[in-house]
Design an enzyme around this catalytic site. Structure first.
Site, mmCIF file in Angstrom:
data_model
loop_
_atom_site.group_PDB
_atom_site.id
_atom_site.type_symbol
_atom_site.label_atom_id
_atom_site.label_comp_id
_atom_site.label_asym_id
_atom_site.label_seq_id
_atom_site.Cartn_x
_atom_site.Cartn_y
_atom_site.Cartn_z
ATOM 1 N N PHE A 64 0.912 -1.184 -0.053
ATOM 2 C CA PHE A 64 -0.001 0.118 -0.063
ATOM 3 C C PHE A 64 1.028 1.351 0.216
ATOM 4 O O PHE A 64 1.200 1.885 1.141
ATOM 5 C CB PHE A 64 -0.959 0.188 1.214
ATOM 6 C CG PHE A 64 -1.597 -1.318 1.501
ATOM 7 C CD1 PHE A 64 -2.797 -1.493 0.839
ATOM 8 C CD2 PHE A 64 -1.164 -2.145 2.256
ATOM 9 C CE1 PHE A 64 -3.509 -2.878 0.908
ATOM 10 C CE2 PHE A 64 -1.796 -3.476 2.558
ATOM 11 C CZ PHE A 64 -3.073 -3.843 1.750
ATOM 12 N N GLY B 246 5.642 -1.138 10.253
ATOM 13 C CA GLY B 246 4.721 -1.580 8.971
ATOM 14 C C GLY B 246 5.107 -1.954 7.765
ATOM 15 O O GLY B 246 5.217 -1.286 6.943
ATOM 16 N N ASP C 206 7.286 -5.092 12.232
ATOM 17 C CA ASP C 206 6.072 -5.565 12.004
ATOM 18 C C ASP C 206 6.019 -6.738 12.931
ATOM 19 O O ASP C 206 6.557 -7.769 12.931
ATOM 20 C CB ASP C 206 5.643 -5.926 10.494
ATOM 21 C CG ASP C 206 4.329 -5.805 10.096
ATOM 22 O OD1 ASP C 206 3.521 -6.473 10.950
ATOM 23 O OD2 ASP C 206 3.781 -5.070 9.089
ATOM 24 N N GLY D 195 -0.746 -8.550 10.712
ATOM 25 C CA GLY D 195 -1.824 -7.716 9.998
ATOM 26 C C GLY D 195 -2.542 -6.531 11.005
ATOM 27 O O GLY D 195 -2.713 -6.861 12.043
ATOM 28 N N HIS E 69 -4.125 1.782 12.119
ATOM 29 C CA HIS E 69 -4.727 2.894 12.057
ATOM 30 C C HIS E 69 -5.783 3.091 13.126
ATOM 31 O O HIS E 69 -6.411 4.084 12.949
ATOM 32 C CB HIS E 69 -5.412 2.879 10.495
ATOM 33 C CG HIS E 69 -4.565 3.048 9.349
ATOM 34 N ND1 HIS E 69 -4.703 2.661 8.189
ATOM 35 C CD2 HIS E 69 -3.073 3.685 9.380
ATOM 36 C CE1 HIS E 69 -3.611 2.813 7.402
ATOM 37 N NE2 HIS E 69 -2.678 3.441 8.062
HETATM 38 N N1 SAH Z 1 4.298 -0.157 4.632
HETATM 39 C C1 SAH Z 1 3.548 -1.184 3.830
HETATM 40 C C2 SAH Z 1 2.058 -1.331 4.426
HETATM 41 C C3 SAH Z 1 2.015 -1.421 5.695
HETATM 42 S S1 SAH Z 1 0.338 -2.214 6.167
HETATM 43 C C4 SAH Z 1 3.601 -1.139 2.343
HETATM 44 O O1 SAH Z 1 4.639 -0.207 1.790
HETATM 45 O O2 SAH Z 1 2.914 -1.903 1.786
HETATM 46 C C5 SAH Z 1 0.579 -2.078 7.877
HETATM 47 C C6 SAH Z 1 1.189 -3.015 8.845
HETATM 48 O O3 SAH Z 1 1.460 -2.554 10.006
HETATM 49 C C7 SAH Z 1 0.713 -4.383 8.865
HETATM 50 O O4 SAH Z 1 1.361 -5.293 8.297
HETATM 51 C C8 SAH Z 1 0.443 -4.411 10.341
HETATM 52 O O5 SAH Z 1 0.779 -5.893 10.555
HETATM 53 C C9 SAH Z 1 1.541 -3.644 11.095
HETATM 54 N N2 SAH Z 1 0.872 -3.412 12.211
HETATM 55 C C10 SAH Z 1 -0.144 -3.019 12.931
HETATM 56 N N3 SAH Z 1 0.032 -2.523 13.915
HETATM 57 C C11 SAH Z 1 1.096 -2.770 14.302
HETATM 58 C C12 SAH Z 1 1.988 -2.700 15.874
HETATM 59 N N4 SAH Z 1 1.180 -2.250 16.833
HETATM 60 N N5 SAH Z 1 3.191 -3.164 15.501
HETATM 61 C C13 SAH Z 1 3.665 -3.657 14.632
HETATM 62 N N6 SAH Z 1 3.292 -3.743 13.216
HETATM 63 C C14 SAH Z 1 2.032 -3.428 13.203
HETATM 64 MG MG MG Z 2 -0.267 3.074 4.680
#
Ligand code: SAH
Ligand code: MG
Length: 218
Positions: free
Chosen positions: A28, A54, A79, A83, A152
């Protein structure tokens, strides 16, 4: 230290036909946002390593890993790989290819690792598998560049801000993804922490690229 540690057995040799287009993998991040990450991260060379919250399947890590290589540093990619809310079964961004039947849970770590290997970036990208706040509690190295792109919910975004924002070195960059000033465009928590960064007087806003906000630590 500019070059990766010689002979370390945990780091593979890059493949001959390295993956070069980060947009070819799941994730994303808009290409303009990715290019901005590289530009700002490379410009912090010498201030400290890079860190992202992330990692998902490695899309942003491909951009920031390339930047780390150019800047002679490392990207630490955090991460838990289980998810976010929206990636869970039944939710909008659930991907059945990223589900581990044995664990009964999402698992993006195999895809992340495969993609970092395919891009030839293993020496520069260090995965940290765990929750952002847990890792932040043990982290004290000043960082040149931090990219917040994790959960989020307000709880998740706040924990990312509280855990990492003040670990950016003076002159370093904090980049926040999915910032929607207009509530009709998307959820508020990333915008809320962007406002906190500005209000803290520890940061100046530098540029907005689509949904990516870039701030410089004062
Ligand atoms: N940067 C990525 C997209 C990240 S999506 C890209 O370029 O495609 C958000 C990610 O944050 C997910 O994989 C999820 O597992 C992770 N995430 C959400 N909450 C988190 C937390 N508290 N600690 C670590 N990772 C987390
Ligand atoms: Mg994002």
């Amino acid at each position: 230290m500019r070059s990766p540690s010689a002979g370390a057995p945990c780091v593979t040799h890059p493949p001959a036909d390295a993956l070069t287009d980060p947009q070819s993998i799941k994730g994303f991040l808009d290409p303009e946002e990715g290019a901005a990450l590289v530009r700002y991260a490379v410009a912090t060379a010498g201030l400290g390593p890079f860190l992202e919250i992330g990692g998902y399947c490695g899309k942003s890590a491909l951009y920031l890993g390339t930047a780390a290589k150019a800047a002679g540093t490392r990207l630490f990619s955090i991460d838990h790989h289980r998810g976010s809310e929206e990636h869970q079964p039944g939710e909008e961004y659930f991907d059945p290819e990223l589900y581990d039947e044995v664990a009964g849970a999402v698992d993006t770590l195999p895809a992340f690792r495969r993609n970092i290997y395919a891009a030839g970036l293993e020496p520069w990208v260090i995965a940290m598998v765990g929750k952002s706040a847990d890792i932040a509690a043990y982290w004290s190295t000043p960082l040149g560049f931090v990219f917040i792109d994790g959960g989020h919910s307000m709880t998740a975004a706040q924990a990312d801000y509280d855990g990492w924002a003040m670990k950016v070195a003076p002159g370093g960059i904090l980049a926040i993804h999915d910032v929607f000033p207009n509530p009709e465009d998307g959820g508020r928590p990333p915008y809320e922490i962007w406002k906190q960064a500005v209000a803290s007087k520890q940061y100046e806003p530098v540029e907005r690229i689509r949904t990516l906000e870039v701030l410089r630590r004062l």
